[in-house]
Enzyme design. Structure first.
Site, mmCIF file in Angstrom:
data_model
loop_
_atom_site.group_PDB
_atom_site.id
_atom_site.type_symbol
_atom_site.label_atom_id
_atom_site.label_comp_id
_atom_site.label_asym_id
_atom_site.label_seq_id
_atom_site.Cartn_x
_atom_site.Cartn_y
_atom_site.Cartn_z
ATOM 1 N N SER A 17 -100.112 -41.446 106.699
ATOM 2 C CA SER A 17 -98.811 -42.057 106.415
ATOM 3 C C SER A 17 -98.027 -42.101 107.706
ATOM 4 C CB SER A 17 -98.043 -41.222 105.386
ATOM 5 O OG SER A 17 -96.658 -41.487 105.522
ATOM 6 N N HIS A 42 -101.317 -45.699 105.201
ATOM 7 C CA HIS A 42 -100.360 -45.647 104.093
ATOM 8 C C HIS A 42 -98.971 -46.015 104.635
ATOM 9 C CE1 HIS A 42 -99.043 -43.860 100.204
ATOM 10 N NE2 HIS A 42 -98.022 -43.370 100.874
ATOM 11 N N ASP A 44 -95.155 -46.435 103.850
ATOM 12 C CA ASP A 44 -94.145 -46.001 102.873
ATOM 13 C C ASP A 44 -92.934 -46.923 102.913
ATOM 14 O OD1 ASP A 44 -95.118 -43.583 101.516
ATOM 15 O OD2 ASP A 44 -95.284 -42.807 103.556
ATOM 16 N N MET A 46 -89.339 -47.779 101.347
ATOM 17 C CA MET A 46 -88.248 -47.143 100.584
ATOM 18 C C MET A 46 -87.005 -48.027 100.649
ATOM 19 S SD MET A 46 -88.602 -43.232 101.872
ATOM 20 C CE MET A 46 -90.214 -42.455 102.153
ATOM 21 N N HIS A 75 -97.031 -48.184 99.714
ATOM 22 C CA HIS A 75 -96.471 -47.355 98.643
ATOM 23 C C HIS A 75 -95.024 -47.801 98.440
ATOM 24 C CE1 HIS A 75 -95.250 -42.963 97.409
ATOM 25 N NE2 HIS A 75 -95.079 -43.847 96.433
ATOM 26 N N MET A 77 -91.744 -47.440 97.100
ATOM 27 C CA MET A 77 -90.756 -46.546 96.467
ATOM 28 C C MET A 77 -89.462 -47.337 96.342
ATOM 29 S SD MET A 77 -91.826 -43.123 98.529
ATOM 30 C CE MET A 77 -92.669 -44.068 99.791
ATOM 31 N N MET A 146 -97.967 -38.017 93.128
ATOM 32 C CA MET A 146 -97.041 -37.461 94.135
ATOM 33 C C MET A 146 -97.019 -35.940 94.008
ATOM 34 S SD MET A 146 -95.798 -39.937 95.908
ATOM 35 C CE MET A 146 -94.724 -38.921 96.914
ATOM 36 N N GLY A 151 -89.515 -39.666 99.224
ATOM 37 C CA GLY A 151 -88.334 -39.941 100.042
ATOM 38 C C GLY A 151 -88.453 -39.466 101.481
ATOM 39 N N PHE A 152 -89.139 -38.349 101.658
ATOM 40 C CA PHE A 152 -89.193 -37.763 102.997
ATOM 41 C C PHE A 152 -90.553 -37.143 103.273
ATOM 42 C CE2 PHE A 152 -84.898 -37.790 101.427
ATOM 43 C CZ PHE A 152 -84.199 -38.359 102.476
ATOM 44 N N GLY A 154 -92.949 -34.236 105.355
ATOM 45 C CA GLY A 154 -92.828 -32.831 105.748
ATOM 46 C C GLY A 154 -92.321 -31.881 104.675
ATOM 47 N N ASP A 181 -100.314 -37.615 97.485
ATOM 48 C CA ASP A 181 -99.333 -37.882 98.541
ATOM 49 C C ASP A 181 -98.256 -36.807 98.540
ATOM 50 O OD1 ASP A 181 -97.639 -39.051 100.378
ATOM 51 O OD2 ASP A 181 -97.184 -40.827 99.167
HETATM 52 C C1 DX5 Z 1 -93.005 -39.325 100.821
HETATM 53 C C2 DX5 Z 1 -94.051 -40.329 101.186
HETATM 54 C C3 DX5 Z 1 -95.248 -39.750 101.810
HETATM 55 C C4 DX5 Z 1 -94.981 -38.935 103.032
HETATM 56 C C5 DX5 Z 1 -95.933 -37.799 103.002
HETATM 57 O O1 DX5 Z 1 -92.082 -39.902 99.988
HETATM 58 O O2 DX5 Z 1 -94.469 -41.056 100.046
HETATM 59 O O3 DX5 Z 1 -96.253 -40.714 102.034
HETATM 60 O O4 DX5 Z 1 -95.101 -39.608 104.261
HETATM 61 O O5 DX5 Z 1 -95.607 -36.986 104.043
HETATM 62 P P1 DX5 Z 1 -96.245 -35.563 104.260
HETATM 63 O O6 DX5 Z 1 -97.709 -35.731 104.405
HETATM 64 O O7 DX5 Z 1 -95.566 -35.123 105.510
HETATM 65 O O8 DX5 Z 1 -95.860 -34.726 103.076
HETATM 66 ZN ZN ZN Z 2 -96.243 -42.323 100.287
#
Ligand code: DX5
Ligand code: ZN
Length: 232
Positions: A17, A42, A44, A46, A75, A77, A146, A151-152, A154, A181
């Site tokens: 991602s 991937h 993301d 948002m 993805h 969101m 999920m 949203g974020f 880490g 994910d």
């Molecule tokens: C979060 C995203 C993820 C995110 C995963 O909302 O959908 O794809 O980048 O990040 P890590 O692998 O850092 O948890």
């Molecule tokens: Zn994602």
């Protein structure tokens, strides 16, 4: 250029991602992960409504498409995937995953995606039960579980949410990809593969490291070790 295809279910794929990567150098980021031998990336998306963050839209996907042959796993969101799906497809997305929480007629949207030439993914938030996708799961090409609140990057892996992977795998059988994910790293990757996942999204575990290729290889090794231990 031949259209990148979703790898057939049955192989474990690391799906980086880019969320935690340097957005000012996305072309280079894709080149590095491609060098690591990954087949997919991937992306993301948002919208600041479905999740409290805003990232990229179709224009960025379109520009990235010019720099990469990777399979683009988008993805979404966003609260209105039906409205924006055609723009992402035109921009070069290969798979669109939408959230069940925002779609009242998922079967219809899956058909629309297939008719337009992409594969279709269906995503479950950590608190959404597998029951919510029971009727339509087998129409999809990939189910995304999920393991953090979207949203974020880490965030900490939610073990209770990961356990749904077993149920999803049972529901869809061996031919549909099950993607996980959030919070995937060398410790959690073997667990989700053991539960039946075959597509591992990883952001922080790759992009917080200086050597991204080594980080991808470490994830691969963690999974290989787990599967060979399981056979002993
Ligand atoms: C979060 C995203 C993820 C995110 C995963 O909302 O959908 O794809 O980048 O990040 P890590 O692998 O850092 O948890
Ligand atoms: Zn994602």
């Amino acid at each position: 250029m031949a259209k990148p295809k979703l790898p057939k279910a049955g192989t474990v794929e690391i799906n980086p991602s880019i969320l935690d990567s340097d957005f000012a150098r996305l072309g280079d980021v894709l080149a590095v992960i491609e060098k690591a031998g990954v087949k997919m990336v991937h992306l993301d998306v948002m919208d600041g409504h479905f999740v409290p963050n805003i990232t990229i839209g179709p224009p960025v996907v379109e520009k990235l498409r010019m720099h990469s042959k990777l399979f683009f796993d988008c993805h979404l969101m966003i609260t209105d995937p039906r409205k924006y799906a055609p723009m992402f497809i035109k921009a070069g997305a290969n798979n669109l995953t939408f959230h069940i929480e925002v779609e009242k007629r998922p079967a219809d949207l899956i058909k629309m995606l297939h008719d337009k030439g992409t594969t279709a993914g269906l995503c479950l938030n950590p608190e959404t039960p597998v029951k919510a996708i029971e009727k339509v799961a087998r129409l999809c090409d990939m189910i995304l579980v999920m393991t953090v609140h979207p949203g974020f990057g880490g965030q900490k892996f939610i073990t209770a949410a990961a356990k749904k992977v077993r149920v999803v795998r049972q529901l869809v059988g061996p031919d549909i990809r099950v993607e996980v994910d959030g919070g995937i790293n060398v410790e959690t990757a073997p667990t989700v593969v053991d539960y039946g996942a075959d597509t591992l999204v990883a952001g922080h575990a790759i992009f917080s490291k200086k050597d991204r290729i080594a980080a991808i290889n470490a994830l691969r090794r963690s999974v290989q070790q787990a599967t060979s231990n399981g056979r002993d």
